[in-house]
Design an enzyme around this catalytic site. Structure first.
Site, PDB file in Angstrom:
ATOM      1  N   CYS A  46      -2.295   7.877   7.161  1.00  0.00           N
ATOM      2  CA  CYS A  46      -0.884   8.039   7.553  1.00  0.00           C
ATOM      3  C   CYS A  46      -0.775   8.338   9.045  1.00  0.00           C
ATOM      4  CB  CYS A  46      -0.220   9.169   6.771  1.00  0.00           C
ATOM      5  SG  CYS A  46      -0.068   8.840   5.018  1.00  0.00           S
ATOM      6  N   CYS A  84       0.814  -1.213   0.000  1.00  0.00           N
ATOM      7  CA  CYS A  84       0.000   0.000   0.000  1.00  0.00           C
ATOM      8  C   CYS A  84       0.845   1.260   0.000  1.00  0.00           C
ATOM      9  CB  CYS A  84      -0.937   0.000   1.193  1.00  0.00           C
ATOM     10  SG  CYS A  84      -2.090  -1.344   1.112  1.00  0.00           S
TER      11      CYS A  84
END
Lengths: 147, 396
Positions: A103, A33
């Protein structure tokens, strides 16, 4: 697309590097990813995080959230470090674009993973800490695109 | 900031000054609607015809086979959906490749939801479609083959002529998305057996918002945009006269400078490739080395992620693009890089540099110097690189 703070932490990341014989190390994410974070903690006998370093493979937001997370936990004790959530990281960076929120989750997970490693090594329990997921994207659902 | 080094000419190009000049009179002076009767406006019809002839000439086509559209994406949408509709009596099977632009792929997915069946052909490690695969995929109910002329990400030029021979032999329509190739490399529709071809103005120093679809005479596709008799009743809407004038000028310019430009760009391209390959470890050139657009360079750098790389290049005044997921907002990296067999983590660390007519060698030297520094810096903070180096050491 990024705030000034994100750009600052991306361009001048704080606490990049490794710690030899670290008290705890945690790696989270998935190269598939596009982001992997690794956090090294140096924790003293009073359970204070004396030093913290990180390494990150990922986009600008991944680097900036790792950098900010290390800043936020440095000097804190392990229980205070548990309070450093992805929200706290995002707020400290003046926000992230919606597609980059994952994130900040990764940064929180990375800190938790390093704390878990420390707790395991020392045979202690940290309240609220659970075993880290090996893959941050587990259980994430793909958005259904419309054509 | 210092000089801007623009190496994203596959995304868009600078509109040439001559092109802008060719467009200007049609805004404030000759603004008439070409469909009007009075001479002031009707003169613009002539202007459009002239541009149509220029474009047709560049392709070895006839002027009445060129239909102006709002760009490459519209042309692709039109070609696919209209052909699917017009030939539905014959069958509902379409063949394309896995590395097409989304303008083709998403239109195919749209058609799949409406009862069509689409075969997405694999490509080899350089991004080449095998013509034998096209032939093998053709069935009695196949109505259309759509294979791009050259790929937008990795620059690979497809064996269009060989594919055209097959579709002609089998009596199947052949559409090609030539948005990246038109104006860069010679294209002759008859030689390549092309029935429909999409192109766009802004990829060849022309204006944005204008493109065309070449439709071979005899191909029975209908209107996609309804509402008027423009473009031989096949594409309604008042003509974008300034855009058409600009497109015509851009094509004229691209054709007359093609040989020289391609020679210069090819030399610079190969110089850039060889410098990167020899000076930056753990990298891989994506796309075919020879069958490649003159202006395309695409590399993957192991252990780093593309968006970080792009931001750092941007800070040095360098404009480039990446197949990284982070630049697209999804988790998956470029479908093109995955189709040529790159693992996800390597596809994430890709960089596309596309040269333009005004790219100079010194620019590329500066880019390589910056790139070396940035790749080293990102690797120094990459856990993947750390693990790799530890493994290397312990293996010794």
């Amino acid at each position: 697309m990024y705030t000034e703070k994100v750009m600052d932490h991306f361009q001048h990341p704080r606490n990049v590097g490794e710690i030899e014989n670290a008290s705890g190390v945690g790696t989270v994410g998935n190269a598939k990813c596009g982001d992997i974070m690794r956090i090294y903690l140096d924790i003293d006998e009073n359970q204070i995080i004396r030093d913290v370093k990180f390494k990150t493979f990922g986009c600008g937001a991944a680097v900036a959230t790792s950098s900010m997370a290390t800043e936020l936990v440095k000097g804190k004790n392990i229980h205070e470090a548990m309070q450093v959530t992805n929200k706290a990281v995002m707020e400290a960076l003046d926000g992230l674009p919606p597609v980059k929120v994952h994130c900040s989750l990764l940064a929180e997970e990375a800190i938790h993973a390093a704390l878990w490693d420390y707790a395991e090594k020392n045979g202690i329990k940290i309240e609220g800490l659970t075993k880290p997921k090996s893959d941050i994207h587990e259980g994430e659902e793909e958005e259904d695109e419309e054509y | 900031m210092e000089k801007l080094i623009y190496l994203d000419n596959a995304a868009t190009t600078k509109t040439a000054l001559e092109v802008v000049e060719a467009m200007l009179p049609f805004f404030t002076e000759n603004y008439g609607n070409p469909s009007s009767v009075y001479g002031f406006a009707a003169a613009n019809k002539e202007v459009i015809t002239r541009q149509r002839e220029i474009i047709a000439g560049a392709l070895g086509a006839k002027a009445n086979e060129i239909y102006f559209t709002a760009g490459g994406t519209e042309s692709d949408n039109w070609a696919l959906t209209a052909a699917a509709e017009a030939y539905a009596d014959k069958g509902k099977h379409i063949i394309t490749s896995k590395i097409e632009h989304h303008a083709v792929l998403h239109t195919c997915q749209y058609l799949e939801k409406r009862g069509y069946e689409v075969t997405y052909l694999d490509v080899d490690e350089n991004g080449l479609v095998n013509p034998a695969d096209v032939e093998a995929a053709i069935r009695p109910d196949t109505i259309l083959v759509s294979i791009m002329f050259a790929n937008n990400e990795i620059g690979t030029i497809e064996p269009v002529r060989e594919i055209g021979e097959i579709t002609k032999k089998k009596g199947v329509l052949f559409h090609t998305d030539a948005v990246q190739a038109f104006g860069q490399i010679p294209i002759q529709v008859d030689e390549c057996g092309i029935d429909m071809l999409s192109a766009s103005g802004h990829k060849l120093n022309g204006p944005k918002g204008i493109g065309f679809l070449y439709i071979r005479k005899g191909v029975k596709i209908r209107s996609f945009i309804h509402g008027g008799a423009q473009e031989r009743k096949r594409r309604a809407g008042t003509e974008n006269v300034p855009g058409i004038a600009g497109l015509g000028k851009a094509v004229e310019r691209a054709v007359s400078t093609m040989d020289e430009r391609a020679a210069k760009e090819t030399e610079l391209r190969d110089y850039l490739i060889s410098r990167i390959e020899s000076e930056i470890p753990y990298c891989r050139l994506n796309g075919d080395r020879k069958k490649r657009l003159p202006n395309n360079v695409n590399f993957s750098f192991q252990f780093i992620e593309g968006e970080s790389l792009l931001i750092m290049l941007d800070m040095k005044g360098i404009c480039a693009s990446s197949g990284s997921a982070c630049t697209s907002g999804s988790l998956d990296p470029s479908h093109v890089l995955l189709a040529i067999g790159l693992p996800h983590e390597i596809a994430h660390g890709s960089l596309r540099l596309t040269l333009g007519a005004d790219t100079e060698k010194e620019d590329l030297d500066y880019v390589v110097d910056c790139l070396k520094e940035i790749v080293a810096q990102l690797r120094s903070m990459s856990p993947l690189y750390e693990d790799f180096m530890k493994k290397q050491k312990s293996g010794q």
